[in-house]
Design a protein around this motif. Structure first.
Motif, PDB file in Angstrom:
ATOM      1  N   UNK A  74      -7.414  -9.558  13.962  1.00  0.00           N
ATOM      2  CA  UNK A  74      -6.491  -8.430  13.862  1.00  0.00           C
ATOM      3  C   UNK A  74      -5.097  -8.902  14.230  1.00  0.00           C
ATOM      4  N   UNK A  75      -4.205  -8.871  13.246  1.00  0.00           N
ATOM      5  CA  UNK A  75      -2.818  -9.235  13.479  1.00  0.00           C
ATOM      6  C   UNK A  75      -2.010  -7.993  13.837  1.00  0.00           C
ATOM      7  N   UNK A  76      -1.104  -8.154  14.794  1.00  0.00           N
ATOM      8  CA  UNK A  76      -0.144  -7.120  15.143  1.00  0.00           C
ATOM      9  C   UNK A  76       1.217  -7.581  14.630  1.00  0.00           C
ATOM     10  N   UNK A  77       1.838  -6.753  13.810  1.00  0.00           N
ATOM     11  CA  UNK A  77       3.088  -7.122  13.167  1.00  0.00           C
ATOM     12  C   UNK A  77       4.280  -6.442  13.821  1.00  0.00           C
ATOM     13  N   UNK A  78       5.419  -7.153  13.830  1.00  0.00           N
ATOM     14  CA  UNK A  78       6.686  -6.532  14.142  1.00  0.00           C
ATOM     15  C   UNK A  78       7.176  -5.731  12.951  1.00  0.00           C
ATOM     16  N   UNK A  79       8.308  -5.047  13.125  1.00  0.00           N
ATOM     17  CA  UNK A  79       8.809  -4.164  12.074  1.00  0.00           C
ATOM     18  C   UNK A  79       9.653  -4.885  11.037  1.00  0.00           C
ATOM     19  N   UNK A  80       9.890  -6.169  11.226  1.00  0.00           N
ATOM     20  CA  UNK A  80      10.525  -6.977  10.193  1.00  0.00           C
ATOM     21  C   UNK A  80      12.020  -7.162  10.359  1.00  0.00           C
ATOM     22  N   UNK A  81      12.527  -8.250   9.774  1.00  0.00           N
ATOM     23  CA  UNK A  81      13.962  -8.545   9.682  1.00  0.00           C
ATOM     24  C   UNK A  81      14.302  -8.739   8.214  1.00  0.00           C
ATOM     25  N   UNK A  82      15.232  -7.939   7.717  1.00  0.00           N
ATOM     26  CA  UNK A  82      15.683  -8.071   6.336  1.00  0.00           C
ATOM     27  C   UNK A  82      16.893  -8.999   6.313  1.00  0.00           C
ATOM     28  N   UNK A  83      16.720 -10.151   5.680  1.00  0.00           N
ATOM     29  CA  UNK A  83      17.760 -11.174   5.657  1.00  0.00           C
ATOM     30  C   UNK A  83      18.295 -11.351   4.241  1.00  0.00           C
ATOM     31  N   UNK A  84      19.610 -11.319   4.113  1.00  0.00           N
ATOM     32  CA  UNK A  84      20.267 -11.612   2.836  1.00  0.00           C
ATOM     33  C   UNK A  84      21.165 -12.815   3.020  1.00  0.00           C
ATOM     34  N   UNK A  85      21.031 -13.796   2.122  1.00  0.00           N
ATOM     35  CA  UNK A  85      21.876 -14.986   2.160  1.00  0.00           C
ATOM     36  C   UNK A  85      22.728 -14.992   0.888  1.00  0.00           C
ATOM     37  N   UNK A  86      24.033 -14.941   1.094  1.00  0.00           N
ATOM     38  CA  UNK A  86      24.954 -14.838  -0.045  1.00  0.00           C
ATOM     39  C   UNK A  86      25.473 -16.197  -0.484  1.00  0.00           C
TER      40      UNK A  86
END
Lengths: 113, 113
Positions: free
Chosen positions: A101-113
């Motif tokens: 059972x994995x517990x996940x964080x809520x995520x990081x949205x990364x944009x590289x321009x």
């Protein structure tokens, strides 16, 4: 309990910049991992750690570094960001050796321009 | 290598309709199988799992049966609600010692009132 905490939630970088995505868990889990999520490709494993001082590569490790100096923290470093690293990044942890059972964080949205 | 194939989305249903999301896998031996759910703006959460052939995992009205003969783990629910709108990921963990999960590409479910 906070569970798995990721910071920042959003980040915009220019090509060539470096940054660190932070991940911390307060459940005393020995296993931690980083995934990236891209449209139509599901989640792909970048790096993982089975305990403090131990890390290993996943499916897509190029361009990323990790370290695990404590049980709680597992930062992901982008040394020289590229547009191909635009993605949503998830940190996950689990207890014990079975990783059932994995517990996940809520995520990081990364944009590289 | 291991792989998981899910049906393309989005799947759009009316409230109280029957849901099936197909999942098939390729793996050596007898992997453990999982369904994870990702609600908007959140990380993934374990929905249900099955660890051996013919096992049925169930949770929150969702069910999936581990079918070794067809290498499938289809997700079903008899009556969906608007609150079930999310992205559903099928995943497997092999038994060769690696702890990482292999995820499918995800299926978006949209339930309309």
């Amino acid at each position: 309990n906070a569970g798995v905490t990721q910071t920042p939630k959003f980040q915009v970088l220019k090509t060539g910049q470096s940054m660190t995505l932070q991940c911390a868990q307060d459940m005393n889990h020995e296993y931690m991992s980083w995934y990236r999520q891209d449209p139509g490709m599901g989640l792909r494993l970048i790096h993982y750690s089975v305990g403090a001082g131990i890390t290993d590569q996943g499916e897509v490790p190029n361009g990323y570094n990790v370290s695990r100096s404590t049980t709680e923290d597992f930062p992901l470093r982008l040394l020289s960001a590229a547009p191909s690293q635009t993605s949503v990044y998830f940190c996950a942890s689990s207890q014990g050796s079975t990783n059932e059972k994995l517990f996940f964080g809520s995520g990081t949205q990364l944009s590289v321009l | 290598g291991d792989s998981v194939t899910q049906m393309e989305g989005p799947v759009t249903l009316s409230e109280e309709a029957f849901l099936t999301i197909n999942c098939t896998y390729t793996a050596t031996g007898y992997p453990s199988l999982f369904w994870y759910v990702q609600y908007p703006g959140e990380g993934l959460q374990l929905l249900l799992k099955a660890t051996k052939a013919d096992d049925k995992g169930s949770n929150k009205g969702f069910e999936a049966t581990y079918r070794k003969e067809t290498t499938s783990f289809h997700l079903e629910k008899g009556s969906v609600q608007v609150s079930d709108s999310a992205v559903y990921f099928c995943a497997l963990r092999d038994r060769r010692g690696r702890r990482a999960l292999t995820f499918g590409s995800g299926t978006r479910l949209q339930v309309q009132p």
